[in-house]
Design a protein around this motif. Structure first.
Motif, PDB file in Angstrom:
ATOM      1  N   ILE A 259       0.846  -1.201   0.000  1.00 15.89           N
ATOM      2  CA  ILE A 259       0.000   0.000   0.000  1.00 15.89           C
ATOM      3  C   ILE A 259       0.880   1.250   0.000  1.00 15.89           C
ATOM      4  CG2 ILE A 259      -1.694   1.348   1.327  1.00 15.89           C
ATOM      5  CD1 ILE A 259      -2.942  -1.293   2.213  1.00 15.89           C
ATOM      6  N   ARG A 260       1.919   1.232   0.834  1.00 17.86           N
ATOM      7  CA  ARG A 260       2.810   2.402   0.904  1.00 17.86           C
ATOM      8  C   ARG A 260       3.464   2.656  -0.456  1.00 17.86           C
ATOM      9  NH1 ARG A 260       6.098   0.537   5.071  1.00 17.86           N
ATOM     10  NH2 ARG A 260       4.386  -0.415   6.165  1.00 17.86           N
ATOM     11  N   GLU A 261       3.945   1.590  -1.093  1.00 16.31           N
ATOM     12  CA  GLU A 261       4.602   1.758  -2.406  1.00 16.31           C
ATOM     13  C   GLU A 261       3.631   2.284  -3.452  1.00 16.31           C
ATOM     14  OE1 GLU A 261       6.608  -1.776  -3.754  1.00 16.31           O
ATOM     15  OE2 GLU A 261       7.742  -1.880  -1.876  1.00 16.31           O
ATOM     16  N   ARG A 262       2.419   1.694  -3.472  1.00 19.13           N
ATOM     17  CA  ARG A 262       1.448   2.086  -4.504  1.00 19.13           C
ATOM     18  C   ARG A 262       0.999   3.534  -4.328  1.00 19.13           C
ATOM     19  NH1 ARG A 262      -1.128  -2.445  -7.398  1.00 19.13           N
ATOM     20  NH2 ARG A 262       0.612  -3.904  -7.394  1.00 19.13           N
ATOM     21  N   GLU A 263       0.845   3.943  -3.061  1.00 17.67           N
ATOM     22  CA  GLU A 263       0.338   5.290  -2.841  1.00 17.67           C
ATOM     23  C   GLU A 263       1.369   6.346  -3.251  1.00 17.67           C
ATOM     24  OE1 GLU A 263      -3.341   4.557   0.196  1.00 17.67           O
ATOM     25  OE2 GLU A 263      -1.447   5.135   1.122  1.00 17.67           O
ATOM     26  N   LYS A 264       2.644   5.928  -3.295  1.00 19.02           N
ATOM     27  CA  LYS A 264       3.693   6.872  -3.721  1.00 19.02           C
ATOM     28  C   LYS A 264       3.795   6.916  -5.241  1.00 19.02           C
ATOM     29  CE  LYS A 264       6.860   5.769  -0.229  1.00 19.02           C
ATOM     30  NZ  LYS A 264       8.034   4.947  -0.180  1.00 19.02           N
ATOM     31  N   SER A 265       3.405   5.810  -5.889  1.00 17.46           N
ATOM     32  CA  SER A 265       3.640   5.705  -7.332  1.00 17.46           C
ATOM     33  C   SER A 265       2.392   6.099  -8.137  1.00 17.46           C
ATOM     34  CB  SER A 265       4.028   4.257  -7.620  1.00 17.46           C
ATOM     35  OG  SER A 265       3.723   3.916  -8.919  1.00 17.46           O
ATOM     36  N   THR A 266       2.614   6.483  -9.398  1.00 19.99           N
ATOM     37  CA  THR A 266       1.469   6.835 -10.242  1.00 19.99           C
ATOM     38  C   THR A 266       1.186   5.719 -11.257  1.00 19.99           C
ATOM     39  OG1 THR A 266       3.025   7.991 -11.645  1.00 19.99           O
ATOM     40  CG2 THR A 266       1.684   9.364 -10.149  1.00 19.99           C
ATOM     41  N   MET A 273      -4.964  -5.375  -6.139  1.00 18.59           N
ATOM     42  CA  MET A 273      -4.421  -4.465  -5.124  1.00 18.59           C
ATOM     43  C   MET A 273      -4.719  -3.013  -5.504  1.00 18.59           C
ATOM     44  SD  MET A 273      -3.082  -4.174  -2.216  1.00 18.59           S
ATOM     45  CE  MET A 273      -2.665  -5.828  -1.742  1.00 18.59           C
ATOM     46  N   ASP A 274      -4.541  -2.679  -6.803  1.00 23.80           N
ATOM     47  CA  ASP A 274      -4.900  -1.330  -7.265  1.00 23.80           C
ATOM     48  C   ASP A 274      -6.361  -1.034  -6.930  1.00 23.80           C
ATOM     49  OD1 ASP A 274      -2.588  -0.431  -8.386  1.00 23.80           O
ATOM     50  OD2 ASP A 274      -3.177  -0.706 -10.478  1.00 23.80           O
ATOM     51  N   LEU A 275      -7.227  -2.024  -7.223  1.00 28.03           N
ATOM     52  CA  LEU A 275      -8.670  -1.813  -7.036  1.00 28.03           C
ATOM     53  C   LEU A 275      -9.018  -1.690  -5.551  1.00 28.03           C
ATOM     54  CD1 LEU A 275      -9.856  -4.429  -9.696  1.00 28.03           C
ATOM     55  CD2 LEU A 275      -9.832  -1.952  -9.971  1.00 28.03           C
ATOM     56  N   LEU A 276      -8.380  -2.505  -4.720  1.00 28.71           N
ATOM     57  CA  LEU A 276      -8.667  -2.437  -3.274  1.00 28.71           C
ATOM     58  C   LEU A 276      -8.213  -1.092  -2.704  1.00 28.71           C
ATOM     59  CD1 LEU A 276      -7.676  -6.083  -2.179  1.00 28.71           C
ATOM     60  CD2 LEU A 276      -9.979  -5.136  -2.274  1.00 28.71           C
ATOM     61  N   ILE A 277      -7.050  -0.612  -3.177  1.00 28.65           N
ATOM     62  CA  ILE A 277      -6.551   0.681  -2.677  1.00 28.65           C
ATOM     63  C   ILE A 277      -7.489   1.805  -3.139  1.00 28.65           C
ATOM     64  CG2 ILE A 277      -4.623   2.334  -2.766  1.00 28.65           C
ATOM     65  CD1 ILE A 277      -2.726  -0.104  -2.872  1.00 28.65           C
ATOM     66  N   GLU A 278      -7.986   1.672  -4.379  1.00 29.22           N
ATOM     67  CA  GLU A 278      -8.936   2.679  -4.884  1.00 29.22           C
ATOM     68  C   GLU A 278     -10.205   2.681  -4.023  1.00 29.22           C
ATOM     69  OE1 GLU A 278      -9.422   2.425  -9.131  1.00 29.22           O
ATOM     70  OE2 GLU A 278     -11.202   3.713  -9.083  1.00 29.22           O
ATOM     71  N   LEU A 279     -10.671   1.495  -3.650  1.00 30.00           N
ATOM     72  CA  LEU A 279     -11.859   1.406  -2.791  1.00 30.00           C
ATOM     73  C   LEU A 279     -11.580   2.031  -1.420  1.00 30.00           C
ATOM     74  CD1 LEU A 279     -13.269  -2.185  -3.496  1.00 30.00           C
ATOM     75  CD2 LEU A 279     -14.349  -0.022  -4.067  1.00 30.00           C
ATOM     76  N   LYS A 280     -10.356   1.804  -0.928  1.00 31.68           N
ATOM     77  CA  LYS A 280      -9.987   2.365   0.389  1.00 31.68           C
ATOM     78  C   LYS A 280      -9.980   3.899   0.321  1.00 31.68           C
ATOM     79  CE  LYS A 280      -5.616   2.733   3.007  1.00 31.68           C
ATOM     80  NZ  LYS A 280      -5.072   3.924   2.407  1.00 31.68           N
ATOM     81  N   ASN A 281      -9.400   4.445  -0.764  1.00 29.53           N
ATOM     82  CA  ASN A 281      -9.229   5.893  -0.826  1.00 29.53           C
ATOM     83  C   ASN A 281     -10.462   6.648  -1.309  1.00 29.53           C
ATOM     84  OD1 ASN A 281      -6.681   5.492   0.130  1.00 29.53           O
ATOM     85  ND2 ASN A 281      -5.691   5.581  -1.871  1.00 29.53           N
ATOM     86  N   LYS A 282     -11.225   6.014  -2.231  1.00 30.47           N
ATOM     87  CA  LYS A 282     -12.346   6.758  -2.823  1.00 30.47           C
ATOM     88  C   LYS A 282     -13.715   6.196  -2.449  1.00 30.47           C
ATOM     89  CE  LYS A 282      -9.731   8.076  -6.930  1.00 30.47           C
ATOM     90  NZ  LYS A 282      -9.507   7.643  -8.307  1.00 30.47           N
ATOM     91  N   GLY A 283     -13.756   5.015  -1.890  1.00 28.12           N
ATOM     92  CA  GLY A 283     -15.044   4.424  -1.488  1.00 28.12           C
ATOM     93  C   GLY A 283     -15.699   3.620  -2.590  1.00 28.12           C
ATOM     94  N   SER A 284     -15.400   3.935  -3.887  1.00 31.38           N
ATOM     95  CA  SER A 284     -15.927   3.117  -4.985  1.00 31.38           C
ATOM     96  C   SER A 284     -14.925   3.175  -6.138  1.00 31.38           C
ATOM     97  CB  SER A 284     -17.293   3.624  -5.439  1.00 31.38           C
ATOM     98  OG  SER A 284     -17.140   4.894  -6.021  1.00 31.38           O
ATOM     99  N   LEU A 285     -15.165   2.345  -7.172  1.00 28.09           N
ATOM    100  CA  LEU A 285     -14.198   2.300  -8.273  1.00 28.09           C
ATOM    101  C   LEU A 285     -14.559   3.313  -9.347  1.00 28.09           C
ATOM    102  CD1 LEU A 285     -13.772  -1.555  -8.720  1.00 28.09           C
ATOM    103  CD2 LEU A 285     -12.376   0.012  -7.368  1.00 28.09           C
ATOM    104  N   GLU A 286     -13.514   3.851 -10.000  1.00 27.73           N
ATOM    105  CA  GLU A 286     -13.723   4.834 -11.062  1.00 27.73           C
ATOM    106  C   GLU A 286     -14.633   4.262 -12.146  1.00 27.73           C
ATOM    107  OE1 GLU A 286     -10.781   7.007 -14.047  1.00 27.73           O
ATOM    108  OE2 GLU A 286      -9.982   6.782 -12.032  1.00 27.73           O
ATOM    109  N   GLY A 287     -15.599   5.051 -12.590  1.00 30.29           N
ATOM    110  CA  GLY A 287     -16.502   4.598 -13.655  1.00 30.29           C
ATOM    111  C   GLY A 287     -17.485   3.555 -13.171  1.00 30.29           C
ATOM    112  N   ASP A 288     -17.516   3.302 -11.872  1.00 28.98           N
ATOM    113  CA  ASP A 288     -18.457   2.304 -11.365  1.00 28.98           C
ATOM    114  C   ASP A 288     -19.427   2.963 -10.407  1.00 28.98           C
ATOM    115  OD1 ASP A 288     -19.584  -0.169 -10.369  1.00 28.98           O
ATOM    116  OD2 ASP A 288     -18.466   0.316  -8.550  1.00 28.98           O
ATOM    117  N   ASN A 289     -20.656   3.146 -10.885  1.00 25.10           N
ATOM    118  CA  ASN A 289     -21.634   3.619  -9.918  1.00 25.10           C
ATOM    119  C   ASN A 289     -22.575   2.479  -9.598  1.00 25.10           C
ATOM    120  OD1 ASN A 289     -22.891   3.435 -12.278  1.00 25.10           O
ATOM    121  ND2 ASN A 289     -23.397   5.618 -12.514  1.00 25.10           N
ATOM    122  N   GLY A 290     -22.110   1.252  -9.955  1.00 24.01           N
ATOM    123  CA  GLY A 290     -22.996   0.104  -9.800  1.00 24.01           C
ATOM    124  C   GLY A 290     -22.842  -0.633  -8.488  1.00 24.01           C
TER     125      GLY A 290
END
Ligand code: HEM
Length: 519
Positions: A259-266, A273-290
């Motif tokens: 998580i630490r490495e991914r949050e530093k990198s673009t 792991m990308d998707l789980l971190i996105e859920l942690k930071n934004k609450g839902s996935l980009e382009g997903d309102n489903g």
């Protein structure tokens, strides 16, 4: 008065008294099925009807098969595990009722969990609103679009895997489960944890060591599991950790570092792991309102209330690994075993695979795999004959009248779906011990009750990883069959003897086959 008290303290009397209390405690439930008019078999003191399974005299598959066949003409029957009554379904219509129609009464598995364990808060274990919220949040991570984007990671692992297969194709007996496990560890490691584990090349990979700790339960963990089903309250009171603390620490550390490495990198890897971190930071996935679509207000709120923190991400990545690596590697191994025994099926499969690849400019891609119809039939037949999970479990949340009967199951009752029994019932699958992929043509599938085929479970609580699991199993099989022939050898066990200890269906002595390159 004192005399009576002193007599009571007599060690012999006291022992007799305690034995008496224990005896009545263990038999107190044994009239439950008789009183409720449910067919049952006389249980044995201390073990109920599960003696051969609890004492490791039989595999789970053989034990379930025997029980299923005790009551050939019944829709259901009752058994006792140690002292707990369990209701077992035989009628596929009842399976549908429990898993789908009356899901609101059976949303949980009813397997006691000790929440002290930091990795215990994963999807398989969670119950009620927490489960529903998390399931809604995680479902989009397993969509076909997301899995398609991960496909390049599977191809990377397949290329390494093919090198290892080439290296092992010497004509000498090879234990193919070991090879397949290295592949699935690499795939899940790469897709769930986002790291190149390279178990394929590195014999001493820590992931492999942790994986073997998970899949080979020690006597101690087996005893804890027995306690869990026989005395769940005591189990919870003792706060037993079934997962080895070393395994817990390992997975937690890997995830925090990632998580630490991914949050530093673009850079995006498009893995879980990308998707789980996105859920942690934004609450839902980009382009997903489903993720909250199709839920009522209360459940949608439950999904929003679920916060994925570092511990929770570690628990989900862990369950993807634990639920996904061994189930898929044994499926690949069982399939290769059957292909070795049935060379004409192997030949037909190879043709299907090569044609599929040729149609896509000689490349193995996501779409080419979807077009390999015979491969799909071979995999479905493998999962029928050897379902990795031989049974499924649900717990009744409130009193439930079994459809078409006067029987009322009380709240708290465990209901078991005997997948292995249904898959081997000659009324559903004639000659069940024969490997016949044609059972799964569209036409033949239409002739069967759909709830007789349950390798991934059914209903809202089914396997969330099914699409991914099928893909990695197919890529594993393609990696073998594309350029190599598998044959039986002097060490091949026919018929397979199932392991008596493993929770996942597997062979006792491994899967020994001969691999040779195609001319
Ligand atoms: C051949 C491979 C696999 C088989 C046969 C399999 C089978 C199953 C079965 C039978 C269940 C219980 C379903 C029920 O109770 O109705 C289950 C649950 C689950 N599986 Fe799989 N599985 C496989 C691979 C995977 C993979 C690769 C993942 C993750 C990447 C995964 C993740 C899960 C999870 C998280 C659950 C719990 C779902 C919930 O409770 O909501 N499985 N699986």
């Amino acid at each position: 008065m004192m005399d009576i008290f002193n007599q009571f303290l007599d060690p012999f009397l006291l022992t007799g008294f305690l034995i008496g209390v224990l005896y009545f405690y263990f038999i107190a439930t044994f009239d439950f099925w008789a009183n409720n008019g449910v067919p049952y078999r006389k249980p044995t003191l201390l073990l109920g009807n599960f003696g051969p399974l609890l004492l490791f005299k039989k595999s789970q598959q053989d034990g379930i098969y025997d029980m299923y066949n005790w009551f050939k003409n019944e829709r259901y029957f009752g058994v006792y595990r140690v002292r707990s009554p369990i209701f077992i379904l035989r009628d596929p219509d009842l399976v549908k009722s429990v898993c789908v129609k009356d899901f609101s009464c059976f949303p949980n598995r009813g397997i006691p969990v000790n929440t002290q364990d930091p990795l215990s808060g994963h999807l398989f274990n969670l119950e009620g609103k927490k489960w529903k919220g998390l399931r809604s949040k995680l479902t989009p991570t397993f969509s076909s679009g997301k899995i398609k984007r991960m496909f390049y990671l599977l191809v990377e692992c397949s290329e390494e895997f093919q090198k290892l297969i080439r290296h092992s194709a010497t004509g000498a007996p090879v234990e193919v489960r070991e090879l397949a496990a290295k592949f699935t560890i690499d795939v899940i490691g790469s897709c769930a944890f986002g790291i190149q584990i390279n178990a394929l090349a590195n014999e001493d990979s820590e992931f492999r060591i942790m994986a073997s700790k998970l899949s080979k339960p020690s006597y101690k963990t087996t005893l804890w599991r027995m306690l869990r089903t026989s005395m769940p309250r005591l189990y919870k009171l003792l706060g037993v950790q079934v997962i080895h603390p070393e395994v817990t620490t390992f997975f937690k550390n890997v995830v925090s570092q990632m998580i630490r490495e991914r949050e530093k990198s673009t850079i995006k890897r498009h893995d879980f792991m990308d998707l789980l971190i996105e859920l942690k930071n934004k609450g839902s996935l980009e382009g997903d309102n489903g993720s909250t679509q199709g839920l009522n207000e209360e459940d949608a709120q439950a999904a929003k209330d679920i916060v994925l923190d570092e511990n929770s991400i570690a628990a989900q990545a862990f369950v993807f690994f634990a639920a996904g690596y061994e189930t898929s590697s044994t499926s690949i191994s069982f399939c290769l075993h059957e292909l070795a025994l049935n060379p004409q099926i192997q030949e037909k499969l190879r043709e299907d695979i090569l044609q599929g690849i040729e149609k896509h400019d000689g490349k193995l891609n996501y779409d080419s795999i979807q077009e390999m119809k015979y491969l799909d039939m071979v995999v479905q037949e493998t999962l029928r004959k050897y379902p990795p999970a031989p049974l499924m479990s649900r717990r009744c949340e409130y009193p439930y009248q079994v459809p078409g009967t006067k029987i009322e199951l009380p709240a708290g009752m465990r209901v078991v779906i005997p997948t292995y029994g249904l898959h081997h019932d000659p009324d559903h699958y004639p000659n069940p011990e024969q490997f016949i992929p044609e059972r799964f043509t569209d036409e033949n599938k239409r002739t069967r009750h759909p709830y007789t085929y349950l390798p991934f479970g059914e209903g809202p609580r089914n396997c969330i990883g099914m699409r991914f699991a099928l893909l990695q199993t197919k890529v594993g099989i393609i990696s073998f069959v594309k350029n190599h022939r598998v044959e039986v050898c002097e060490k091949t066990t026919v018929p397979i003897k199932f392991s008596k200890r493993s929770l996942v269906t597997t062979s006792e002595g491994g899967f020994w086959l001969k691999i040779s390159p195609l001319e």
